[in-house]
Design an enzyme around this catalytic site. Structure first.
Site, PDB file in Angstrom:
ATOM      1  N   ASP A 152       0.825  -1.223   0.000  1.00 50.85           N
ATOM      2  CA  ASP A 152       0.000   0.000   0.000  1.00 50.85           C
ATOM      3  C   ASP A 152       0.852   1.264   0.000  1.00 50.85           C
ATOM      4  OD1 ASP A 152      -2.300  -1.500   0.017  1.00 50.85           O
ATOM      5  OD2 ASP A 152      -2.505  -1.468   2.201  1.00 50.85           O
ATOM      6  N   LYS A 179      -5.487  -2.364  -7.222  1.00 54.42           N
ATOM      7  CA  LYS A 179      -5.861  -1.757  -5.937  1.00 54.42           C
ATOM      8  C   LYS A 179      -7.063  -0.834  -6.154  1.00 54.42           C
ATOM      9  CE  LYS A 179      -2.903  -3.856  -3.433  1.00 54.42           C
ATOM     10  NZ  LYS A 179      -3.410  -4.858  -2.486  1.00 54.42           N
TER      11      LYS A 179
END
Ligand code: S3P
Length: 444
Positions: free
Chosen positions: A320, A347
């Site tokens: 992330d 994502k």
């Protein structure tokens, strides 16, 4: 329009707490809902993603409320005792919420429909529906396996043995949660280790589970149908949220900040290790353990960074954090190489394509690969001055607002409201340290 604009900042100073860890918050709500008795949770992230999971667990039968001092009280129903929700479960922007709950309810004999926003509705779900079908669940919906999807759970689940084909904690966790209401032992093999919050939380609540290293990955077993005991827990600060003020302080001359109570699970610290290799002055102070998770305070000072090649096998532990690493790389001497991160394409947005476009618009030299990027930094401030399309992606928004702190011209993001997903106090926290982040058009 919820445009936010970030402009030049002198230095960042102060001590802050970032909100609770998103991954752990989802899992705390789910496990508390399955334990008999009252689970108390302090420090829960109150971002939209987690609030959607709380609403979903209520719809499945748990009693969840927050008291005046901010503690969350969860009265669980026991493994096996969830009930069919009345309406569709709206998981908003959250891949974690959607995938974990699909796993959880796939071994209950009722139907559940999952819906989400435009970003979530374009994300791949076959990676979870494939193994969940092996337990006996059925999925109905779009041909390409994206939301909306209706799950017909099975009342007669069979334990499975599954090799996870992608490095994904969400897929692993979906299978582990499906295994909870399945008699016998389910076995999962992950080729590359991914965040182990589900494993830790299962042990904390008394699930019979094992984790064993194998090759360069891990084998996880879960023995189903346990009786779970309510526990009290404190959610540590989210390292993925801390990443933004950390990089902001590193790139802003004269900065010296402390972020208290940051979770330092070894499966999550890839960014901090990478930044230290780049020459970052990041000190872990007061290292301790809280509710089965390692925690420390982070002291971060402005640093002259140098480019490195990020090891590909580090990708799962910083997946992330690539958007904000791109910003750090823009200030490092040389070319920072990031490969082996193809998961970034699926994502909340295609984070490779969106970062490349935004970085170029701000005058930064970037090369795009299928599985990553190469960014050449400079001692000169980048031009900035662009309006960035965030594509419903909170981390894209926060990364470019961080870039604006050290750009020649302010950087604008087209929709700052997406930050609510994971870091509702981002603007207030950053401005408290000395940043200038404001709604576009507003006088400071
Ligand atoms: C998460 C796992 C990761 C991560 C996400 C949270 C989790 O996703 O990107 O923000 O809580 O399990 P993947 O499993 O898709 O890698």
């Amino acid at each position: 329009m919820n445009q936010l604009l970030s402009s030049a900042t002198d230095n960042l100073k102060g001590t802050v707490n970032v909100p609770g860890d998103k991954s752990i918050s989802h899992r705390a709500l789910i496990m508390g809902s399955l334990a008999i008795g009252e689970t108390l949770v302090a420090g829960l992230l109150e971002g939209e993603d987690v609030l959607n999971t709380a609403a979903a667990m209520r719809a499945l039968g748990a009693d969840i409320r927050k008291d005046e001092d901010g503690t969350w009280h969860i009265h669980g129903v026991g493994v096996g005792a969830l009930h069919e929700p009345e309406g569709a479960l709206d998981m908003g922007n959250s891949g974690t919420g959607a995938r974990l709950l699909m796993g959880l309810i796939s071994t209950y004999p009722f139907s559940t429909t999952f819906i989400g926003d435009a970003s979530l509705s374009s994300r791949p779900m076959k990676r979870v529906t494939d193994p969940l079908e092996s337990f006996g669940a059925e999925f109905h919906g779009s041909e390409n396996g994206t939301l909306p999807l209706t799950v017909r759970g099975t009342g007669m689940p069979v334990p499975i043995s599954y090799d996870v084909p992608v490095a994904s904690a969400q897929v692993k966790s979906a299978i582990m949660l499906a295994a909870l209401n399945t008699p016998g032992t389910t076995t999962i093999f992950e080729k590359k280790p991914t965040r182990d919050h589900t494993e830790r939380m299962f042990s904390f609540f008394g699930v019979d589970t094992t984790t064993t290293p194998k090759d360069s990955g891990r084998v996880i077993t879960v023995t189903g149908q346990p009786e779970l005991t309510a526990r009290n827990l404190t959610v540590p600060g989210d390292p993925s949220s801390a990443a933004f003020p950390v990089v902001a302080a590193l790139i802003t001359p004269g900065s010296d900040i402390t972020i208290r109570n940051v979770g330092l699970n070894p499966d999550r610290t890839g960014l901090f290790i990478t930044l230290k290799e780049m020459g970052a002055d990041i000190e872990f102070v007061n290292e301790r353990e809280d509710c089965g998770e390692p925690v420390a305070d982070l002291r971060v000072r402005h640093s002259r960074l140098k480019a490195i090649t990020v090891p590909q096998d580090r990708a799962p532990s910083m997946i992330d954090e690539y958007p904000i690493l791109c910003i750090a790389a823009a200030f490092a001497d040389g070319t920072t190489m990031m490969r082996g991160a193809e998961e970034l394409r699926v994502k909340e947005s295609d984070r490779i394509a969106i970062m490349v476009k935004g970085l170029r618009a701000c005058g930064i030299d970037v090369e795009e690969f299928d599985d990553g990027m190469a960014i050449t930094g400079s001692r000169e401030k980048p031009a900035g001055g662009a309006v960035i399309e965030t594509h419903l992606d909170h981390r894209i928004a926060m990364s470019f607002l961080t870039l604006g702190l050290q750009s020649e011209q302010p950087v604008t993001v087209d929709d700052g409201s997406v930050i609510e997903t994971s870091f509702p106090i981002f603007r207030e926290l950053m401005n408290g340290l000395g940043a200038n982040i404001h709604p576009a058009g507003e006088n400071k």
